[in-house]
Design a protein around this motif. Sequence first.
Motif, PDB file in Angstrom:
ATOM      1  N   LEU A 161      36.485  45.596 -10.700  1.00 17.81           N
ATOM      2  CA  LEU A 161      36.196  46.694 -11.619  1.00 17.81           C
ATOM      3  C   LEU A 161      34.792  46.546 -12.198  1.00 17.81           C
ATOM      4  CD1 LEU A 161      39.515  46.865 -13.702  1.00 17.81           C
ATOM      5  CD2 LEU A 161      38.676  48.614 -12.113  1.00 17.81           C
ATOM      6  N   PRO A 162      34.116  47.677 -12.470  1.00 18.62           N
ATOM      7  CA  PRO A 162      32.834  47.597 -13.176  1.00 18.62           C
ATOM      8  C   PRO A 162      33.023  47.033 -14.588  1.00 18.62           C
ATOM      9  CG  PRO A 162      33.162  49.785 -12.226  1.00 18.62           C
ATOM     10  CD  PRO A 162      34.466  49.064 -12.131  1.00 18.62           C
ATOM     11  N   ASN A 163      31.919  46.622 -15.204  1.00 11.97           N
ATOM     12  CA  ASN A 163      31.970  45.920 -16.493  1.00 11.97           C
ATOM     13  C   ASN A 163      32.839  46.589 -17.551  1.00 11.97           C
ATOM     14  OD1 ASN A 163      29.185  44.466 -15.629  1.00 11.97           O
ATOM     15  ND2 ASN A 163      30.144  43.400 -17.341  1.00 11.97           N
ATOM     16  N   LEU A 164      32.573  47.868 -17.837  1.00 10.25           N
ATOM     17  CA  LEU A 164      33.259  48.528 -18.937  1.00 10.25           C
ATOM     18  C   LEU A 164      34.773  48.512 -18.733  1.00 10.25           C
ATOM     19  CD1 LEU A 164      33.080  50.123 -21.588  1.00 10.25           C
ATOM     20  CD2 LEU A 164      33.072  52.208 -20.204  1.00 10.25           C
ATOM     21  N   TRP A 165      35.221  48.822 -17.523  1.00  9.50           N
ATOM     22  CA  TRP A 165      36.661  48.935 -17.292  1.00  9.50           C
ATOM     23  C   TRP A 165      37.340  47.582 -17.251  1.00  9.50           C
ATOM     24  CZ3 TRP A 165      37.612  53.440 -18.793  1.00  9.50           C
ATOM     25  CH2 TRP A 165      36.775  54.504 -18.489  1.00  9.50           C
ATOM     26  N   ARG A 166      36.627  46.530 -16.839  1.00  8.20           N
ATOM     27  CA  ARG A 166      37.291  45.228 -16.898  1.00  8.20           C
ATOM     28  C   ARG A 166      37.346  44.693 -18.329  1.00  8.20           C
ATOM     29  NH1 ARG A 166      32.741  43.681 -13.544  1.00  8.20           N
ATOM     30  NH2 ARG A 166      31.339  42.178 -14.554  1.00  8.20           N
ATOM     31  N   ILE A 167      36.392  45.085 -19.182  1.00 10.02           N
ATOM     32  CA  ILE A 167      36.523  44.760 -20.608  1.00 10.02           C
ATOM     33  C   ILE A 167      37.779  45.422 -21.162  1.00 10.02           C
ATOM     34  CG2 ILE A 167      35.528  45.066 -22.910  1.00 10.02           C
ATOM     35  CD1 ILE A 167      32.753  44.945 -21.597  1.00 10.02           C
ATOM     36  N   VAL A 168      37.941  46.704 -20.862  1.00 12.70           N
ATOM     37  CA  VAL A 168      39.130  47.433 -21.318  1.00 12.70           C
ATOM     38  C   VAL A 168      40.399  46.750 -20.813  1.00 12.70           C
ATOM     39  CG1 VAL A 168      40.421  49.584 -21.036  1.00 12.70           C
ATOM     40  CG2 VAL A 168      37.966  49.664 -21.552  1.00 12.70           C
ATOM     41  N   ALA A 169      40.393  46.372 -19.541  1.00 17.56           N
ATOM     42  CA  ALA A 169      41.616  45.862 -18.907  1.00 17.56           C
ATOM     43  C   ALA A 169      42.041  44.501 -19.424  1.00 17.56           C
ATOM     44  CB  ALA A 169      41.425  45.802 -17.393  1.00 17.56           C
ATOM     45  N   VAL A 170      41.106  43.675 -19.903  1.00 19.68           N
ATOM     46  CA  VAL A 170      41.504  42.338 -20.360  1.00 19.68           C
ATOM     47  C   VAL A 170      41.504  42.207 -21.882  1.00 19.68           C
ATOM     48  CG1 VAL A 170      40.716  41.256 -18.234  1.00 19.68           C
ATOM     49  CG2 VAL A 170      39.171  41.325 -20.194  1.00 19.68           C
ATOM     50  N   VAL A 171      40.796  43.086 -22.606  1.00 14.60           N
ATOM     51  CA  VAL A 171      40.730  42.948 -24.068  1.00 14.60           C
ATOM     52  C   VAL A 171      41.784  43.792 -24.764  1.00 14.60           C
ATOM     53  CG1 VAL A 171      39.319  43.352 -26.125  1.00 14.60           C
ATOM     54  CG2 VAL A 171      38.306  42.266 -24.110  1.00 14.60           C
ATOM     55  N   LYS A 172      41.924  45.050 -24.393  1.00 15.32           N
ATOM     56  CA  LYS A 172      42.883  45.905 -25.088  1.00 15.32           C
ATOM     57  C   LYS A 172      44.317  45.352 -25.061  1.00 15.32           C
ATOM     58  CE  LYS A 172      40.715  50.464 -25.313  1.00 15.32           C
ATOM     59  NZ  LYS A 172      41.121  50.790 -26.689  1.00 15.32           N
ATOM     60  N   PRO A 173      44.781  44.759 -23.955  1.00  7.90           N
ATOM     61  CA  PRO A 173      46.146  44.212 -23.955  1.00  7.90           C
ATOM     62  C   PRO A 173      46.358  43.065 -24.937  1.00  7.90           C
ATOM     63  CG  PRO A 173      45.430  44.603 -21.709  1.00  7.90           C
ATOM     64  CD  PRO A 173      44.219  44.781 -22.582  1.00  7.90           C
ATOM     65  N   LEU A 174      45.297  42.471 -25.478  1.00  4.20           N
ATOM     66  CA  LEU A 174      45.466  41.368 -26.421  1.00  4.20           C
ATOM     67  C   LEU A 174      46.248  41.792 -27.662  1.00  4.20           C
ATOM     68  CD1 LEU A 174      41.946  39.647 -26.289  1.00  4.20           C
ATOM     69  CD2 LEU A 174      44.016  39.065 -25.000  1.00  4.20           C
ATOM     70  N   ALA A 175      46.225  43.082 -27.973  1.00  6.68           N
ATOM     71  CA  ALA A 175      46.970  43.575 -29.140  1.00  6.68           C
ATOM     72  C   ALA A 175      48.471  43.348 -28.972  1.00  6.68           C
ATOM     73  CB  ALA A 175      46.686  45.061 -29.363  1.00  6.68           C
ATOM     74  N   LEU A 176      48.934  43.211 -27.730  1.00  6.34           N
ATOM     75  CA  LEU A 176      50.368  43.061 -27.485  1.00  6.34           C
ATOM     76  C   LEU A 176      50.870  41.642 -27.721  1.00  6.34           C
ATOM     77  CD1 LEU A 176      49.755  45.809 -26.069  1.00  6.34           C
ATOM     78  CD2 LEU A 176      51.559  45.220 -24.445  1.00  6.34           C
ATOM     79  N   ILE A 177      49.993  40.714 -28.089  1.00  6.61           N
ATOM     80  CA  ILE A 177      50.460  39.360 -28.376  1.00  6.61           C
ATOM     81  C   ILE A 177      51.412  39.355 -29.562  1.00  6.61           C
ATOM     82  CG2 ILE A 177      48.575  38.777 -29.947  1.00  6.61           C
ATOM     83  CD1 ILE A 177      50.186  36.410 -27.365  1.00  6.61           C
ATOM     84  N   ALA A 178      51.272  40.321 -30.460  1.00  6.34           N
ATOM     85  CA  ALA A 178      52.037  40.328 -31.704  1.00  6.34           C
ATOM     86  C   ALA A 178      52.976  41.530 -31.778  1.00  6.34           C
ATOM     87  CB  ALA A 178      51.101  40.329 -32.906  1.00  6.34           C
ATOM     88  N   ALA A 179      53.984  41.382 -32.630  1.00  9.91           N
ATOM     89  CA  ALA A 179      54.909  42.461 -32.962  1.00  9.91           C
ATOM     90  C   ALA A 179      54.762  42.774 -34.449  1.00  9.91           C
ATOM     91  CB  ALA A 179      56.343  42.038 -32.646  1.00  9.91           C
ATOM     92  N   PRO A 180      55.287  43.900 -34.912  1.00 11.32           N
ATOM     93  CA  PRO A 180      55.251  44.156 -36.354  1.00 11.32           C
ATOM     94  C   PRO A 180      55.893  43.014 -37.129  1.00 11.32           C
ATOM     95  CG  PRO A 180      55.888  46.133 -35.159  1.00 11.32           C
ATOM     96  CD  PRO A 180      55.862  45.025 -34.152  1.00 11.32           C
ATOM     97  N   GLY A 181      55.293  42.658 -38.265  1.00 13.10           N
ATOM     98  CA  GLY A 181      55.696  41.451 -38.978  1.00 13.10           C
ATOM     99  C   GLY A 181      56.855  41.629 -39.942  1.00 13.10           C
ATOM    100  N   ARG A 182      57.310  40.495 -40.448  1.00 13.46           N
ATOM    101  CA  ARG A 182      58.373  40.433 -41.457  1.00 13.46           C
ATOM    102  C   ARG A 182      57.725  40.158 -42.804  1.00 13.46           C
ATOM    103  NH1 ARG A 182      61.106  35.351 -39.436  1.00 13.46           N
ATOM    104  NH2 ARG A 182      58.963  34.965 -38.709  1.00 13.46           N
ATOM    105  N   GLY A 183      57.356  41.227 -43.495  1.00 18.19           N
ATOM    106  CA  GLY A 183      56.669  41.075 -44.767  1.00 18.19           C
ATOM    107  C   GLY A 183      55.182  40.895 -44.617  1.00 18.19           C
TER     108      GLY A 183
END
Length: 335
Positions: free
Chosen positions: A96-118
């Motif tokens: 993938l070109p630069n921009l799209w591989r940044i999107v493909a590997v960085v945006k999924p990092l948000a899924l490491i977490a779930a909504p918290g308890r407090g």
Amino acid sequence: MVRDPGSDRVYLLDLYDPRYAQVHPLAPSMESLRRLVDAVADFDGRCGRFADLTGHSGPEAVREASERLVAVLGGESWAAQDWGVDRGPEQWPLALPNLWRIVAVVKPLALIAAPGRGLLLDLPARALVDVFGEDGVRRFAPDELPSALVHEPTRRFLGEVGLPKEAPSFCAAGPPDAPLRTLAEDHAESARNPELRHLYEDADGHPPVADADQRLHLGSTPQDVDVVLDGRTGAVHHAPCTYDRLTPMNADISSLAFALWMHGTARDLVERHDLKGGTDDFYVHLAEILLATLAAWDPGACRESNSQGDPDDPDARDEYVYWPEVFHDAAGGAL
């Protein structure tokens, strides 16, 4: 963004200096660009082809989301085009070109977490360990947390998940296994230290905040601001060493830990997938997508400032929004 009318290829135009203008692959065609943008929007909204990711979190969710984004974004006719000096998918990391591989590997990092308890989010107990190592993370025993920390979700998080001892943008306060100190205690102790006394010569003119006995010193940063935790609410601020003024940094301890985890993870991804480009052409894009990923959980941590913030300038301190300053620090090599 520019389009080659002969081939319909679309490029990003880097026009920092007209003498050295560069173009970088963006899409095989305008129709392809629309599909790429729609795919990223689907991922951001967890809808369409990514709807089934809703409610999924943890390392496996991050890995799966990244693989699926790579597959979807790579499904365009990249190899059918002649990209000139940028060669083609055979030479591009992840094809993938630069921009799209940044999107493909960085945006999924948000899924490491779930909504918290407090708290804002629930970070897996081993997330920090996976990045900083078992010996690089400190979890706090109950007697290492002062009575001023009455916010129970924060106490639980510090005991179960903890904080890195040292990260690219954070260094934990005090010696290992020492109890956390309130700002009042830390200010008084530091002002008595002969090696630090010069920093507090004008301390009478800049007394610590009135509720310094209810706020805790978590650590310091390479930007010479200290990280402060409100023991009553769990909110995280940054402050100068005199603690006379506080500026919001993260909504709570979970958001701070996520930002530190993401920054540490990004360092590895940058090297592994050449995310910045050969001459850091894509540094600003990487910084912006990291901020968007953090803002998906904690918009306040990425708010816009109204001026050029300087943590050493009392008149500008409120404008020093920490994470945008850090991620955009190309000169300092933050990423």
